[in-house]
Design a protein around this motif. Structure first.
Motif, PDB file in Angstrom:
ATOM      1  N   ILE A  68      20.574  28.984  -7.813  1.00 21.15           N
ATOM      2  CA  ILE A  68      20.524  30.658  -7.191  1.00 21.15           C
ATOM      3  C   ILE A  68      19.311  30.610  -6.008  1.00 21.15           C
ATOM      4  O   ILE A  68      19.447  31.053  -4.957  1.00 21.15           O
ATOM      5  N   ASP A  69      18.332  29.715  -6.245  1.00 24.50           N
ATOM      6  CA  ASP A  69      17.074  29.788  -5.286  1.00 24.50           C
ATOM      7  C   ASP A  69      17.273  29.184  -4.019  1.00 24.50           C
ATOM      8  O   ASP A  69      16.781  29.145  -2.960  1.00 24.50           O
ATOM      9  N   THR A  70      18.736  28.501  -3.829  1.00 20.76           N
ATOM     10  CA  THR A  70      18.921  27.650  -2.593  1.00 20.76           C
ATOM     11  C   THR A  70      19.828  28.369  -1.741  1.00 20.76           C
ATOM     12  O   THR A  70      20.092  28.344  -0.579  1.00 20.76           O
ATOM     13  N   LEU A  71      20.129  29.657  -2.248  1.00 18.67           N
ATOM     14  CA  LEU A  71      21.148  30.582  -1.464  1.00 18.67           C
ATOM     15  C   LEU A  71      20.335  31.521  -0.660  1.00 18.67           C
ATOM     16  O   LEU A  71      19.214  32.001  -1.149  1.00 18.67           O
ATOM     17  N   THR A  72      20.621  31.630   0.468  1.00 19.93           N
ATOM     18  CA  THR A  72      20.340  32.997   1.461  1.00 19.93           C
ATOM     19  C   THR A  72      20.609  34.128   0.929  1.00 19.93           C
ATOM     20  O   THR A  72      21.625  34.378   0.084  1.00 19.93           O
ATOM     21  N   LYS A  73      19.965  35.088   1.568  1.00 24.31           N
ATOM     22  CA  LYS A  73      20.409  36.627   1.055  1.00 24.31           C
ATOM     23  C   LYS A  73      21.771  36.873   1.508  1.00 24.31           C
ATOM     24  O   LYS A  73      22.553  37.593   0.684  1.00 24.31           O
ATOM     25  N   ILE A  74      21.881  36.338   2.529  1.00 20.44           N
ATOM     26  CA  ILE A  74      23.587  36.712   2.900  1.00 20.44           C
ATOM     27  C   ILE A  74      24.632  35.862   2.337  1.00 20.44           C
ATOM     28  O   ILE A  74      25.643  36.440   1.718  1.00 20.44           O
ATOM     29  N   GLU A  75      24.298  34.959   1.660  1.00 19.73           N
ATOM     30  CA  GLU A  75      25.087  33.945   0.657  1.00 19.73           C
ATOM     31  C   GLU A  75      25.217  34.756  -0.475  1.00 19.73           C
ATOM     32  O   GLU A  75      26.513  34.811  -1.033  1.00 19.73           O
ATOM     33  N   LYS A  76      24.238  35.169  -0.930  1.00 19.92           N
ATOM     34  CA  LYS A  76      23.927  36.059  -2.366  1.00 19.92           C
ATOM     35  C   LYS A  76      24.947  37.068  -1.995  1.00 19.92           C
ATOM     36  O   LYS A  76      25.751  37.509  -3.027  1.00 19.92           O
ATOM     37  N   ALA A  77      24.933  38.127  -1.136  1.00 16.77           N
ATOM     38  CA  ALA A  77      25.693  38.978  -0.683  1.00 16.77           C
ATOM     39  C   ALA A  77      27.148  38.968  -0.586  1.00 16.77           C
ATOM     40  O   ALA A  77      27.858  39.665  -1.197  1.00 16.77           O
ATOM     41  N   THR A  78      27.249  37.686   0.011  1.00 10.95           N
ATOM     42  CA  THR A  78      28.821  37.339   0.225  1.00 10.95           C
ATOM     43  C   THR A  78      29.469  37.010  -1.148  1.00 10.95           C
ATOM     44  O   THR A  78      30.585  37.593  -1.502  1.00 10.95           O
ATOM     45  N   LEU A  79      28.642  36.422  -2.127  1.00 12.37           N
ATOM     46  CA  LEU A  79      28.970  36.034  -3.352  1.00 12.37           C
ATOM     47  C   LEU A  79      29.594  37.407  -4.175  1.00 12.37           C
ATOM     48  O   LEU A  79      30.488  37.444  -4.759  1.00 12.37           O
ATOM     49  N   LYS A  80      28.471  38.055  -4.061  1.00 19.54           N
ATOM     50  CA  LYS A  80      28.914  39.454  -4.935  1.00 19.54           C
ATOM     51  C   LYS A  80      30.092  39.919  -4.309  1.00 19.54           C
ATOM     52  O   LYS A  80      30.857  40.650  -5.262  1.00 19.54           O
ATOM     53  N   GLU A  81      30.195  40.215  -3.072  1.00 26.56           N
ATOM     54  CA  GLU A  81      31.505  40.932  -2.650  1.00 26.56           C
ATOM     55  C   GLU A  81      32.676  40.088  -3.108  1.00 26.56           C
ATOM     56  O   GLU A  81      33.693  40.566  -3.577  1.00 26.56           O
ATOM     57  N   ILE A  82      32.656  38.853  -2.896  1.00 25.43           N
ATOM     58  CA  ILE A  82      33.775  37.866  -3.666  1.00 25.43           C
ATOM     59  C   ILE A  82      33.886  38.262  -4.918  1.00 25.43           C
ATOM     60  O   ILE A  82      35.063  38.407  -5.502  1.00 25.43           O
ATOM     61  N   PHE A  83      32.864  38.271  -5.923  1.00 25.29           N
ATOM     62  CA  PHE A  83      32.990  38.367  -7.450  1.00 25.29           C
ATOM     63  C   PHE A  83      33.761  39.937  -7.504  1.00 25.29           C
ATOM     64  O   PHE A  83      34.511  39.978  -8.652  1.00 25.29           O
ATOM     65  N   LYS A  84      33.286  40.720  -6.876  1.00 22.72           N
ATOM     66  CA  LYS A  84      33.748  42.159  -7.209  1.00 22.72           C
ATOM     67  C   LYS A  84      35.481  41.991  -6.680  1.00 22.72           C
ATOM     68  O   LYS A  84      36.301  42.712  -7.592  1.00 22.72           O
ATOM     69  N   THR A  85      35.687  41.363  -5.561  1.00 24.19           N
ATOM     70  CA  THR A  85      37.081  41.372  -5.238  1.00 24.19           C
ATOM     71  C   THR A  85      38.082  40.802  -6.385  1.00 24.19           C
ATOM     72  O   THR A  85      39.110  40.881  -6.907  1.00 24.19           O
ATOM     73  N   ILE A  86      37.404  39.425  -6.981  1.00 25.16           N
ATOM     74  CA  ILE A  86      38.238  38.884  -8.115  1.00 25.16           C
ATOM     75  C   ILE A  86      38.368  39.864  -9.397  1.00 25.16           C
ATOM     76  O   ILE A  86      39.183  39.666  -9.848  1.00 25.16           O
ATOM     77  N   SER A  87      37.237  40.362  -9.468  1.00 24.28           N
ATOM     78  CA  SER A  87      37.168  41.462 -10.767  1.00 24.28           C
ATOM     79  C   SER A  87      38.604  42.328 -10.598  1.00 24.28           C
ATOM     80  O   SER A  87      39.153  42.769 -11.409  1.00 24.28           O
ATOM     81  N   ASN A  88      38.656  42.994  -9.333  1.00 29.04           N
ATOM     82  CA  ASN A  88      39.686  43.739  -9.113  1.00 29.04           C
ATOM     83  C   ASN A  88      41.189  43.154  -9.403  1.00 29.04           C
ATOM     84  O   ASN A  88      42.131  43.913  -9.719  1.00 29.04           O
ATOM     85  N   PHE A  89      41.139  41.936  -8.785  1.00 30.91           N
ATOM     86  CA  PHE A  89      42.538  41.509  -8.972  1.00 30.91           C
ATOM     87  C   PHE A  89      42.781  40.994 -10.585  1.00 30.91           C
ATOM     88  O   PHE A  89      43.899  41.061 -11.057  1.00 30.91           O
ATOM     89  N   GLN A  90      41.780  40.791 -11.178  1.00 28.37           N
ATOM     90  CA  GLN A  90      41.925  40.562 -12.654  1.00 28.37           C
ATOM     91  C   GLN A  90      42.326  41.859 -13.267  1.00 28.37           C
ATOM     92  O   GLN A  90      43.173  41.654 -14.233  1.00 28.37           O
TER      93      GLN A  90
END
Length: 635
Positions: A600-622
């Motif tokens: 997790i410490d190798t990720l930039t803030k933008i990468e972390k924010a993008t991942l959170k958006e992606i994970f929310k998307t997956i949760s909605n589809f599930q």
């Protein structure tokens, strides 16, 4: 200090990004102020460290001509963004010179963060490709923008190379002759038309086959065939065609997978020309696709092992050029397939011709053409049904055959499957009738373990042998899936819900500790997308193996809206690119065996924010899967 989120909302193309991402972008911006007129960038010389957003003052951009006069002058005020095209097109060097006027204040987004946004948000990236195309219509701009020496290494150039359609290149006209044409006359046609490939066409203009210089050498001269013999008696087959709307890289991969040197180009139901492998490879220049040809020429197990060991560098090169992860997966798959076929052909030579027709198929991620650099073997064998007295002999041959193939693949670098999903396991080498019983049982006896087996083998893909066998199995499967079985779909859906996106209750990325590092498992994060797309594909009886291909079919069938398709597609291949890049770095930089854990410490803030958006998307589809398929059966 200005409200940087509000600045980004007014800045094109940042204004198309989600607001949650804008907050993280604003924290990454670096301020620069100019107290006097300053030549901030020199065309073709200064390397950009990021893109600049003007919040005060102005940038004057221009080209220096040969006499050092300023040409194509433009004045840019707040909130103009400068540098995107230079980073994407010009290998990070400024396309135009920039004079920052006194009192100008800019906020710069670091280059790495900018490129991550381009990978994560296609509309953001396409803004720059469109802007570049529009600018190139201006004669003065296009005059000064010269193709870089290593144009194929730039981000947009590589994207254009891999998104270039066959219609965008010149294919050769079809030269054809009737099947009864004497061989000598056919050779004369080839010489007169200066072609190395002559097609054989019947009176209804249906192409039956083709003859090449190699055909004449191998099938005529070497066999001392009478040159008055009809060309149809010595022609090569089968005919392989591709749509004029297909991509250039798809043509290359098709040629390697079908072992053909020529592709007919099809447009509106008729053949309009053809492509040769040499022509396409010359179009690709120094593309990694050329590497596949060298794999085909490898002879020994050691050579194949060396080729596979070089693949991480190929992947790093592709991702570094900005190539879509779906295409990168296909390149890995084609290389892996080529190696596996070489191994299978070697074992056939060692053991002699098989006693029955068979198919060697790949399953799991291999079957979906979604291999990563941490790959194990997932395969199986189907052989034709034989008389009782031959069954044991046939089975013994294929089990020995499978073990030899598996051992060679392990030696090359494709490790044994820990779950035992390999043809060398007697459970996964059987006759066609036995495989039909397997599928029928998995569908009818709906229990969790059967759902897992079915999911693995639904992703099966032909690799070597008699394609008719696997086609017959898929026809049988299609018939079985048309029978109502709510419990089967419920258990398959439940299987798709067993992995949850790694988000905490407070919407942070959920990590685990390995050694001293906080990591998350990116394979587990991606699996829900693969699983939920598979459930919908099963319901609609869509037999494309690849997740991306299944998504496109589901969009065509109206299962997903264009927005839903885009969200899932972008999410999946963003995660795949991150996974492949992480594994390539583990191998090449850290000198470690690749795994699926990302620190997790190798990720930039933008990468972390993008991942959170992606994970929310997956949760909605599930949630959609749960509501649609499980109802009250599973609670």
């Amino acid at each position: 200090m200005p409200n940087l989120i509000e600045v980004l909302k007014k800045t094109t193309p940042f204004n198309i990004l989600p607001e949650s991402i804008l907050g993280d972008i604003s924290e990454s911006l670096i301020q620069t102020s100019y107290s006097r007129d300053t030549l901030a960038y020199r065309q073709g010389i200064t390397e950009l460290t990021g893109v600049d957003i003007i919040v005060k003052g102005e940038y004057e951009t221009f080209f220096y001509d040969a006499s050092q006069n300023r040409r194509s002058i433009e004045i840019h005020h707040p909130v103009y963004c400068f540098g995107g095209i230079s980073i994407l097109l010009n290998r990070k060097k400024a396309l135009k010179s920039v004079m920052a006027k006194r009192g100008t204040v800019v906020y710069s987004l670091p280059r790495k963060e900018f490129l991550k946004l381009c990978q994560a948000y296609d509309e953001f990236f396409q803004y720059y490709t469109t802007d570049y195309g529009r600018r190139m219509l201006d004669e003065e701009f296009s005059h000064f923008v010269k193709t870089p020496a290593s144009f194929e290494e730039s981000y947009i150039a590589a994207e254009q190379l891999y998104s270039r359609k066959i219609d965008g290149i010149t294919y050769k006209d079809i030269v054809a002759c009737p099947p009864e044409t004497p061989i000598y006359q056919a050779a004369k046609y080839m010489a007169e038309n200066r072609v190395s490939c002559l097609f054989i066409e019947d009176k209804d203009q249906k192409i039956l086959g083709y003859a090449t210089d190699i055909t004449l050498r191998d099938n005529v001269i070497a066999k001392r065939i009478n040159v008055n013999t009809p060309i149809a008696d010595v022609m090569d087959n089968p005919i392989v065609s591709i749509s004029h709307q297909a991509y250039l890289y798809e043509a290359v991969l098709m040629m390697f997978s079908t072992k053909t040197r020529y592709l007919l180009v099809e447009k509106e139901g008729r053949y309009v020309g053809f492509l040769s492998r040499n022509r396409i490879l010359s179009e690709q220049g120094q593309s990694p696709l050329v590497f596949i040809q060298s794999v085909k020429l490898a002879e020994t197990i050691e050579e194949l092992r060396q080729k596979w060991n070089y693949v991480p560098q190929i992947i790093k090169q592709l991702l570094g050029r900005g190539i879509n992860a779906e295409i990168t997966n296909q390149v890995i798959t084609t290389i892996a397939d080529t190696i596996a076929i070489k191994v299978i052909e070697r074992v056939v030579r060692e053991m002699g011709e098989p006693p029955a027709k068979f198919v060697f198929m790949v399953t799991g991620s291999e079957g979906r053409k979604e291999q990563s650099l941490k790959t194990d073997q997932d395969n199986a064998i189907i052989y034709e049904d034989k008389a009782n007295e031959q069954r044991e002999m046939v089975r013994e041959y294929f089990l020995t055959f499978a073990t030899k193939v598996s051992d060679y693949l392990n030696e090359i670098g494709f490790s044994y499957c820990e779950g035992g999903y390999m043809a060398s396991n007697p459970e996964w080498t059987h006759s066609l009738s036995h495989w039909k019983r397997n599928y029928k049982k998995w569908i009818e006896d709906s229990v969790p373990e059967n759902a897992i087996k079915f999911s693995t083998f639904f992703d099966c893909r032909f690799l070597y042998g008699d394609r008719n066998i696997i086609e017959e199995l898929k026809l049988f499967l299609d018939e079985e899936l048309q029978k109502p079985n709510d419990r089967f779909f419920a258990f398959t859906a439940k299987n798709a819900l067993q992995y949850e996106p790694p988000l905490t209750f407070f919407r942070n990325i959920k990590t685990e500790t390995i050694g001293k590092a906080e990591v998350f498992n990116i394979k587990n994060a991606m699996t829900p997308i693969v699983d939920l797309v598979r459930v919908y594909a099963l319901q609609k009886r869509i037999y494309q193996e690849n997740t991306g291909e299944r998504l496109k079919k589901l969009l065509e069938r109206g299962v997903f809206t264009p927005q839903q398709y885009h969200e899932l597609y972008q999410s999946y291949y963003y995660l795949m690119a991150m996974r492949l890049e992480n594994q390539a770095n583990q191998i090449l930089v850290e000198k470690l065996d690749p795994n699926n854990y990302i620190r997790i410490d190798t990720l930039t803030k933008i990468e972390k924010a993008t991942l959170k958006e992606i994970f929310k998307t997956i949760s909605n589809f599930q949630m959609g899967i749960k509501m649609r398929f499980t109802n009250n059966i599973l609670g």
